[in-house]
Enzyme design. Structure first.
Site, PDB file in Angstrom:
ATOM      1  CD  GLU A 173      -3.241  -1.039   2.108  1.00  0.00           C
ATOM      2  OE1 GLU A 173      -3.102  -0.117   3.035  1.00  0.00           O
ATOM      3  OE2 GLU A 173      -4.118  -1.584   2.047  1.00  0.00           O
ATOM      4  CD  GLU A 291      -4.120  -5.608   2.821  1.00  0.00           C
ATOM      5  OE1 GLU A 291      -4.928  -5.032   3.286  1.00  0.00           O
ATOM      6  OE2 GLU A 291      -2.760  -5.489   3.020  1.00  0.00           O
TER       7      GLU A 291
HETATM    8  O1  AHR Z   1      -5.507  -5.922   6.901  1.00  0.00           O
HETATM    9  C1  AHR Z   1      -5.348  -4.780   7.518  1.00  0.00           C
HETATM   10  C2  AHR Z   1      -4.532  -3.964   6.643  1.00  0.00           C
HETATM   11  O2  AHR Z   1      -5.408  -3.286   5.800  1.00  0.00           O
HETATM   12  C3  AHR Z   1      -3.161  -4.066   6.377  1.00  0.00           C
HETATM   13  O3  AHR Z   1      -2.174  -3.884   7.286  1.00  0.00           O
HETATM   14  C4  AHR Z   1      -2.933  -2.895   5.295  1.00  0.00           C
HETATM   15  O4  AHR Z   1      -2.164  -3.270   4.213  1.00  0.00           O
HETATM   16  C5  AHR Z   1      -4.264  -2.469   4.958  1.00  0.00           C
HETATM   17  O5  AHR Z   1      -4.578  -1.158   5.122  1.00  0.00           O
END
Ligand code: AHR
Length: 497
Positions: A173, A291
């Protein structure tokens, strides 16, 4: 009664499904590692301190790959803190989550845990405080056979054979202002490119994921993706996408989250294909949706430099599980481009598995659709576009019935996943499987119920479970199941030769 129809043609292939579509994620965050997968004092702990009760559930999910060690944690992490004798490892401040990191688990231990879980590791290198050189050293430590500084150190630390980590995320990210040492797109694109070169020089068999947008809602999307790819296209194999969904008060909008995810995927494909054309490249960039989940981000708990505090421990409802099912269907329907996906996360932190420290473990509601997809969503994805009524949602006009199909040609097994997103009405589905010839329904399960807010608790762990229901045979490949309102449905078929 509302009606919908779904015709699946055995020759209308989307793609052969990469099993990594059912990946997940363990970050050094909250209780994912400590009192999640690792708790030496727990009665079920093995010789390495890994909880056996948790391992059993992870195996039940058949998770093929687990991303590690972050997440936001990654961008401040020095991987060398997590290797070597435990009593010499430093205790650090984790600036991403404002907690204390004891470094009792590092890459060696996590590799062993993943092996026990039947999964491989999706590695990640720090592009925040980390340098391209650190990333190369980590690949050398993990994958180089021996005879060099870092590979010999791995051997000294107990792993004579390389860990063999084949896929790596180049940062996490990096588009987010919240990220430790966040960069702008051009700076990250250049750093990722130079890091990728070093990593692949160390081991040319690895594949790399460059950090794409961490939400389609960010104003930098999709410019970020275009710029990053313009810098790094030749050196990476996947671009990442991250997206979380939550209920802002309208259940129909929330249930239609899959529609938003589909659009996000299609836009990233279009952006990547534009860069492909610009570069006259023969390579098609694949996607790593590393994610995805439901996450109630507004419910953040205050905390203060604690070790393994209970962070992001969302309790998932039946409705949340249905949303997860819809998102899983969308990933499957995009299996031609999405080769890797990680349900974020796996244990305790926005997870399908929830533990008590030194106590019990339960399956959250979201465990069930994810398990169904991972277990049966194997083989070839077939086109499965239902004709159904649409409803107006904040994500646009979304179909009330959405489906995906996976055909395991060897086992001659077809699985059809169907989400009925109609909150109040049963839907009569006309399921046309005539193209398969001789076909028989062998199993059917449903996740539904009168209370969409129902959750599983340690006291009532089976309040929401997916239930096997009686199969109904059709005539000459035509089936007519009724779908309960707001339901996740799995139909299993055996196909004759
Ligand atoms: O999964 C929780 C968080 O969400 C992770 O650390 C990050 O990559 C995202 O913003």
């Amino acid at each position: 009664m509302e009606k919908a129809s779904l015709r699946i043609d055995k020759d209308a292939r989307v793609a052969s499904i990469d099993e990594r579509l059912y990946g997940s994620f363990i970050e050094h965050l909250g209780r994912a590692v400590y009192t999640g997968i690792y708790e030496p004092e727990h009665p079920t702990a093995d010789g390495q301190g890994f909880r056996g009760d948790v391992l059993a559930l992870v195996r039940e999910l058949k998770v093929p790959i687990v991303r590690y060690p972050g997440g936001n944690f990654l961008s401040g992490y020095d991987w060398t803190d997590g290797i070597g004798p435990r009593d010499k490892r430093p205790t650090r401040l984790d600036l991403a989550w404002k907690t204390i990191e004891p470094n009792e688990i590092g890459i060696d231990e996590f590799h062993d845990w993943a092996k026990k879980a039947g999964a491989s590791v999706l590695g990640a290198v720090n592009m925040g405080t980390g340098t391209p050189k650190d990333a190369g050293n980590l690949v050398e430590y993990c994958n180089f056979p021996g005879g060099t500084r870092w590979s010999d150190l791995r051997r000294e630390n107990g792993h004579r054979d390389p860990l063999g980590i084949k896929t790596w995320c180049v940062g996490n990210e990096m588009d987010g202002a919240w990220q430790i040492c966040h960069l702008d797109a051009a700076d990250y694109g250049k750093k990722a490119r130079e890091t990728a070169k070093i990593m692949k020089w160390v081991d040319d068999s690895i594949e790399l994921v460059v950090s794409g947008s961490s939400s389609s809602k960010l104003p930098s999307f999709p410019e970020w993706d275009r710029i990053v790819l313009e810098h790094a296209y030749e050196y990476v194999d996947y671009i990442s996408l991250h997206q979380y969904y939550e209920n802002f008060g309208n259940d129909a909008d929330f249930l239609a989250s899959f529609h938003n995810m589909d659009r996000f995927i299609k836009t990233v494909c279009a952006t990547a294909d534009y860069v492909k054309a610009l570069k006259r490249s023969d390579k098609t960039m694949m996607l790593s949706f590393d994610e995805w989940n439901v996450w109630y981000q507004r419910r953040q708990e205050p905390h203060d430099w604690a070790r393994a505090p209970a962070l992001l421990e969302d309790r998932y409802s039946l409705l949340d599980a249905l949303v997860v099912g819809g998102l899983g269907i969308t990933l499957l329907n995009n299996a031609d481009r999405v080769r890797i996906a990680c349900l974020a996360q796996l244990v305790n932190v926005i997870a399908p598995i929830l533990t008590e420290p030194n106590g019990r473990v339960i399956k959250q509601t979201t465990f069930y659709p994810f398990r169904d997809l991972s277990r049966f969503g194997r083989g070839v994805a077939l086109r499965a576009e239902a004709r159904a009524a649409t409803i107006e949602t904040t994500h646009g006009d979304a179909p009330t019935v959405t489906a995906a199909a996976a055909f395991d040609e060897e086992a001659r097994e077809l699985t059809v996943f169907v989400l009925n997103a109609n909150l109040s009405a049963e839907v009569a589905l006309e399921l046309d499987l005539r193209s398969f010839g001789k076909i028989e329904m062998t199993g059917r399960s449903v996740l539904a119920g009168p209370d969409l807010g129902a959750i599983n608790t340690f006291e009532q762990p089976n309040a929401v479970v997916s239930a096997d229901v009686a199969v109904e045979q059709g005539a000459a490949g035509m089936f007519s199941p009724k779908l309960a309102p707001a339901s996740w449905n799995v139909f299993r078929f055996s196909v004759g030769k």
